[in-house]
Design an enzyme around this catalytic site. Sequence first.
Site, PDB file in Angstrom:
ATOM      1  N   GLY A 194       1.625   5.735   9.755  1.00 17.36           N
ATOM      2  CA  GLY A 194       2.779   4.849   9.689  1.00 17.36           C
ATOM      3  C   GLY A 194       2.599   3.649   8.790  1.00 17.36           C
ATOM      4  N   ARG A 195       1.641   3.734   7.871  1.00 15.00           N
ATOM      5  CA  ARG A 195       1.347   2.635   6.945  1.00 15.00           C
ATOM      6  C   ARG A 195       0.834   1.382   7.650  1.00 15.00           C
ATOM      7  NH1 ARG A 195       1.577   6.529   4.291  1.00 15.00           N
ATOM      8  NH2 ARG A 195       2.651   6.846   2.299  1.00 15.00           N
ATOM      9  N   LEU A 196       0.420   1.506   8.901  1.00 20.64           N
ATOM     10  CA  LEU A 196      -0.177   0.378   9.620  1.00 20.64           C
ATOM     11  C   LEU A 196      -1.693   0.415   9.405  1.00 20.64           C
ATOM     12  CD1 LEU A 196       1.866   0.386  12.962  1.00 20.64           C
ATOM     13  CD2 LEU A 196       2.172  -1.062  10.935  1.00 20.64           C
TER      14      LEU A 196
END
Length: 216
Positions: A194-196
Amino acid sequence: MKVKNDPIANLRQDYNMSELNEADVLNNPIEQFSKWFNDAVNAEVFEPNVMTLATTEKNGRPSARIVLLKGIEPNGFTFFTNYLSRKGKEIKKNPFGSLVFLWANLERQVRIEGKIEKLDKETSEAYFNSRPLDSQIGSIISPQSQPIPSRAFLEEKFSTYKKEHEGETLNKPAHWGGFILIPDRIEFWQGRPGRLHDRLSYSLKGKTWVLERLAP
């Protein structure tokens, strides 16, 4: 600008191989880098010592290129080049730069910033003497970053020099040698879903490395 059906804009990769936590890293970022570097070697990453070196002109205009890491020292990272090349001249005018490593197989990136200094002559000579003969000749005859008339010009210059010095022990040219980038900031990036992504940044405060987590 169209994005909906753009094949580049639609390129996506989710990252889920690993995570990076403060409790799992070493206090010294150079030692942590060595640990990650060994992971890359063991994972058989293609040329794990490939790195992007960014320097700047005197007016601040940046330039970047791929070079090879040739040593991890207690105080920094070493590489070798032609002192009269574009990067060599830029380092002389502004002795600060940054390095970026990408180990895509492991979904990892490392960013390093700091001051660049010349290695001593003896260290540069020792590395030059360890290189294959053709690489030595290339370092001697190539006017790196300068315009040349053709590929044939370079190959002829190489062949002529090799023939004229056959059987000789070659000496390191004065225009070629090593640098060390002495870091004051090193950031470790681990891809996450999630691009975290995980980003842990070490900054040198006096003689102490301070660790912080950065937002992705």
